[in-house]
Design a protein around this motif. Structure first.
Motif, PDB file in Angstrom:
ATOM      1  N   PHE A  50       0.823  -1.216   0.000  1.00  0.00           N
ATOM      2  CA  PHE A  50       0.000   0.000   0.000  1.00  0.00           C
ATOM      3  C   PHE A  50       0.854   1.261   0.000  1.00  0.00           C
ATOM      4  O   PHE A  50       0.521   2.248  -0.633  1.00  0.00           O
ATOM      5  CB  PHE A  50      -0.973   0.011   1.179  1.00  0.00           C
ATOM      6  N   LYS A  51       1.989   1.204   0.727  1.00  0.00           N
ATOM      7  CA  LYS A  51       2.867   2.372   0.781  1.00  0.00           C
ATOM      8  C   LYS A  51       3.445   2.651  -0.613  1.00  0.00           C
ATOM      9  O   LYS A  51       3.447   3.786  -1.079  1.00  0.00           O
ATOM     10  CB  LYS A  51       3.991   2.133   1.801  1.00  0.00           C
ATOM     11  N   ALA A  52       3.918   1.575  -1.283  1.00  0.00           N
ATOM     12  CA  ALA A  52       4.478   1.726  -2.631  1.00  0.00           C
ATOM     13  C   ALA A  52       3.398   2.218  -3.589  1.00  0.00           C
ATOM     14  O   ALA A  52       3.636   3.081  -4.439  1.00  0.00           O
ATOM     15  CB  ALA A  52       5.043   0.389  -3.106  1.00  0.00           C
ATOM     16  N   PHE A  53       2.212   1.665  -3.413  1.00  0.00           N
ATOM     17  CA  PHE A  53       1.095   2.019  -4.286  1.00  0.00           C
ATOM     18  C   PHE A  53       0.755   3.508  -4.136  1.00  0.00           C
ATOM     19  O   PHE A  53       0.563   4.212  -5.131  1.00  0.00           O
ATOM     20  CB  PHE A  53      -0.113   1.158  -3.911  1.00  0.00           C
ATOM     21  N   ALA A  54       0.715   3.980  -2.894  1.00  0.00           N
ATOM     22  CA  ALA A  54       0.414   5.397  -2.633  1.00  0.00           C
ATOM     23  C   ALA A  54       1.473   6.298  -3.269  1.00  0.00           C
ATOM     24  O   ALA A  54       1.159   7.355  -3.819  1.00  0.00           O
ATOM     25  CB  ALA A  54       0.352   5.636  -1.126  1.00  0.00           C
ATOM     26  N   MET A  55       2.742   5.851  -3.229  1.00  0.00           N
ATOM     27  CA  MET A  55       3.834   6.639  -3.821  1.00  0.00           C
ATOM     28  C   MET A  55       3.690   6.710  -5.347  1.00  0.00           C
ATOM     29  O   MET A  55       3.942   7.750  -5.957  1.00  0.00           O
ATOM     30  CB  MET A  55       5.187   6.034  -3.436  1.00  0.00           C
ATOM     31  N   GLU A 106     -19.316   3.748  -3.494  1.00  0.00           N
ATOM     32  CA  GLU A 106     -19.938   4.736  -2.602  1.00  0.00           C
ATOM     33  C   GLU A 106     -19.049   5.094  -1.420  1.00  0.00           C
ATOM     34  O   GLU A 106     -18.964   6.245  -1.021  1.00  0.00           O
ATOM     35  CB  GLU A 106     -21.298   4.218  -2.113  1.00  0.00           C
ATOM     36  N   SER A 107     -18.361   4.101  -0.859  1.00  0.00           N
ATOM     37  CA  SER A 107     -17.551   4.386   0.341  1.00  0.00           C
ATOM     38  C   SER A 107     -16.228   5.063   0.020  1.00  0.00           C
ATOM     39  O   SER A 107     -15.658   5.744   0.867  1.00  0.00           O
ATOM     40  CB  SER A 107     -17.307   3.095   1.133  1.00  0.00           C
ATOM     41  N   GLU A 138      -7.786   4.121  -1.185  1.00  0.00           N
ATOM     42  CA  GLU A 138      -8.801   3.468  -0.348  1.00  0.00           C
ATOM     43  C   GLU A 138      -9.518   2.371  -1.132  1.00  0.00           C
ATOM     44  O   GLU A 138      -9.783   1.285  -0.618  1.00  0.00           O
ATOM     45  CB  GLU A 138      -9.803   4.516   0.157  1.00  0.00           C
ATOM     46  N   CYS A 139      -9.802   2.664  -2.388  1.00  0.00           N
ATOM     47  CA  CYS A 139     -10.493   1.706  -3.264  1.00  0.00           C
ATOM     48  C   CYS A 139      -9.648   0.438  -3.452  1.00  0.00           C
ATOM     49  O   CYS A 139     -10.149  -0.684  -3.349  1.00  0.00           O
ATOM     50  CB  CYS A 139     -10.759   2.376  -4.615  1.00  0.00           C
ATOM     51  N   VAL A 140      -8.342   0.620  -3.692  1.00  0.00           N
ATOM     52  CA  VAL A 140      -7.443  -0.524  -3.882  1.00  0.00           C
ATOM     53  C   VAL A 140      -7.347  -1.348  -2.603  1.00  0.00           C
ATOM     54  O   VAL A 140      -7.332  -2.579  -2.639  1.00  0.00           O
ATOM     55  CB  VAL A 140      -6.052  -0.052  -4.371  1.00  0.00           C
ATOM     56  N   LYS A 141      -7.334  -0.685  -1.453  1.00  0.00           N
ATOM     57  CA  LYS A 141      -7.307  -1.411  -0.167  1.00  0.00           C
ATOM     58  C   LYS A 141      -8.530  -2.308  -0.053  1.00  0.00           C
ATOM     59  O   LYS A 141      -8.430  -3.474   0.329  1.00  0.00           O
ATOM     60  CB  LYS A 141      -7.261  -0.431   1.009  1.00  0.00           C
ATOM     61  N   GLN A 142      -9.697  -1.753  -0.380  1.00  0.00           N
ATOM     62  CA  GLN A 142     -10.934  -2.541  -0.278  1.00  0.00           C
ATOM     63  C   GLN A 142     -10.942  -3.709  -1.266  1.00  0.00           C
ATOM     64  O   GLN A 142     -11.419  -4.795  -0.955  1.00  0.00           O
ATOM     65  CB  GLN A 142     -12.142  -1.631  -0.495  1.00  0.00           C
ATOM     66  N   ILE A 143     -10.413  -3.469  -2.465  1.00  0.00           N
ATOM     67  CA  ILE A 143     -10.327  -4.543  -3.468  1.00  0.00           C
ATOM     68  C   ILE A 143      -9.421  -5.662  -2.944  1.00  0.00           C
ATOM     69  O   ILE A 143      -9.738  -6.846  -3.057  1.00  0.00           O
ATOM     70  CB  ILE A 143      -9.831  -3.992  -4.823  1.00  0.00           C
ATOM     71  N   LEU A 175      -1.592   0.708 -16.214  1.00  0.00           N
ATOM     72  CA  LEU A 175      -1.873  -0.694 -15.920  1.00  0.00           C
ATOM     73  C   LEU A 175      -0.977  -1.111 -14.758  1.00  0.00           C
ATOM     74  O   LEU A 175       0.234  -1.059 -14.865  1.00  0.00           O
ATOM     75  CB  LEU A 175      -1.563  -1.514 -17.162  1.00  0.00           C
ATOM     76  N   THR A 176      -1.583  -1.460 -13.656  1.00  0.00           N
ATOM     77  CA  THR A 176      -0.815  -1.855 -12.485  1.00  0.00           C
ATOM     78  C   THR A 176      -1.262  -3.230 -12.060  1.00  0.00           C
ATOM     79  O   THR A 176      -2.413  -3.592 -12.237  1.00  0.00           O
ATOM     80  CB  THR A 176      -1.070  -0.875 -11.315  1.00  0.00           C
ATOM     81  N   LYS A 177      -0.368  -3.981 -11.494  1.00  0.00           N
ATOM     82  CA  LYS A 177      -0.723  -5.340 -11.149  1.00  0.00           C
ATOM     83  C   LYS A 177      -0.464  -5.641  -9.677  1.00  0.00           C
ATOM     84  O   LYS A 177       0.651  -5.597  -9.225  1.00  0.00           O
ATOM     85  CB  LYS A 177       0.108  -6.262 -12.018  1.00  0.00           C
ATOM     86  N   LEU A 178      -1.532  -5.907  -8.951  1.00  0.00           N
ATOM     87  CA  LEU A 178      -1.403  -6.390  -7.576  1.00  0.00           C
ATOM     88  C   LEU A 178      -1.734  -7.870  -7.677  1.00  0.00           C
ATOM     89  O   LEU A 178      -2.791  -8.321  -7.263  1.00  0.00           O
ATOM     90  CB  LEU A 178      -2.414  -5.683  -6.667  1.00  0.00           C
TER      91      LEU A 178
END
Length: 297
Positions: A50-55, A106-107, A138-143, A175-178
């Protein structure tokens, strides 16, 4: 991602991506540069990802800001990116009647769109997310939470962008891949400080081998012999499995009639080098799951 965005993330002499790796503690891998699309893979403990993603998101936002200073455009474009997710997990992300994806939209306030079709030559789908940086994170965290709760089913054939001779599939998006975060988390305890991404990659050499082949349209044939007692698992009920392998690989597959006195059946695979190799890999997966071992390629 496209070249320009990736160049910005890599930075001069790789300084930007090196800083992201050091500060986040995540492994950041960027796919080869001979394609119009590049995939960024993040691996490591969840908080590091998540930290890398935010950066990365911040860097994309920064790029939009700098492009706006010399632009006459009245409205600021949102940060947009695409995640690549195994198709078997998309049902959980959408939810019954679309309830889960609606809740995420929505959230978080982010726009989220799950592609209806799988990405070429893969069993993965693209999820497009657009919005302000905080909404996207936030959306990626929920996913990821949903992906951890519902691990991928069956074998995931990863999407690999084609070299630049082929048309660009996504115009102007990232295009990012988790990839297979859920799988990593469930196999490798968090206390080790790494979710063992290389362990997953190295355990599937057949997949890696396939993508390096020349995917030219030249048609060739390849013959296999499969024991009679295992041919059923390749064909499946009413031919369902063999049809699935044909569809996924794009190869023609013919199974010869049983020959009296022989314990094997002849299987002929016809198509491009890449489609033959993918068909072989899929057959190999079926055989190894049936025999309980790792079938040879």
């Amino acid at each position: 991602m496209h070249g320009k965005e990736v160049g910005s993330i890599i930075g001069k002499k790789g300084e930007s991506v090196k800083k992201m790796r050091e500060e986040s503690g995540a492994r950041i891998n960027i796919s080869e540069g001979n394609c119009p699309e590049r995939i960024i893979t993040l691996a490591g403990p969840t908080n590091a990802i998540f930290k890398a993603f935010a950066m990365i998101i911040d860097k994309l936002e920064e790029d939009i800001s700098s492009s706006m200073t010399n632009s006459t455009a009245a409205s600021r474009p949102p940060v947009t990116l695409r995640l690549v997710v195994p198709a078997s997990q998309c049902g959980s992300l959408i939810g019954k009647g679309g309830c889960k994806i609606k809740e995420i939209r929505e959230s978080t306030g982010a726009q989220v769109q799950v592609a209806g079709d799988m990405l070429p030559n893969s069993t993965e789908r693209a999820i497009t997310i657009a919005g302000i940086p905080q909404s996207i994170i936030e959306c990626v965290k929920q996913i990821c939470v949903v992906m951890l709760e519902s691990p991928p089913k069956g074998v995931t054939i990863p999407y690999r962008p084609k070299p630049s001779s082929s048309p660009v599939i996504f115009a102007g998006g990232q295009l990012t891949k988790l990839h297979q975060l859920a799988m990593q988390q469930s196999h490798f305890p968090m206390s080790h400080g790494n979710t063992g991404f290389s362990g997953i990659e190295s355990s599937s050499p057949e997949v890696k081998g396939y993508w390096g082949l020349d995917a030219s349209a030249q048609t060739t044939s390849h013959e296999l012999t499969i024991p009679n007692d295992l041919i059923g698992c390749i064909i499946g009920r009413q031919g369902a499995k063999i049809n699935e392998i044909r569809q996924m690989s794009g190869a023609q597959i013919k199974i010869a009639n049983p020959v009296e006195g022989s314990t094997d059946r002849q299987v002929t695979i016809t198509g491009s080098a890449a489609s033959i190799s993918l068909a072989q890999y899929l057959i190999n997966v079926r055989l190894s799951s049936e025999t309980g071992g790792m079938g040879s390629s």
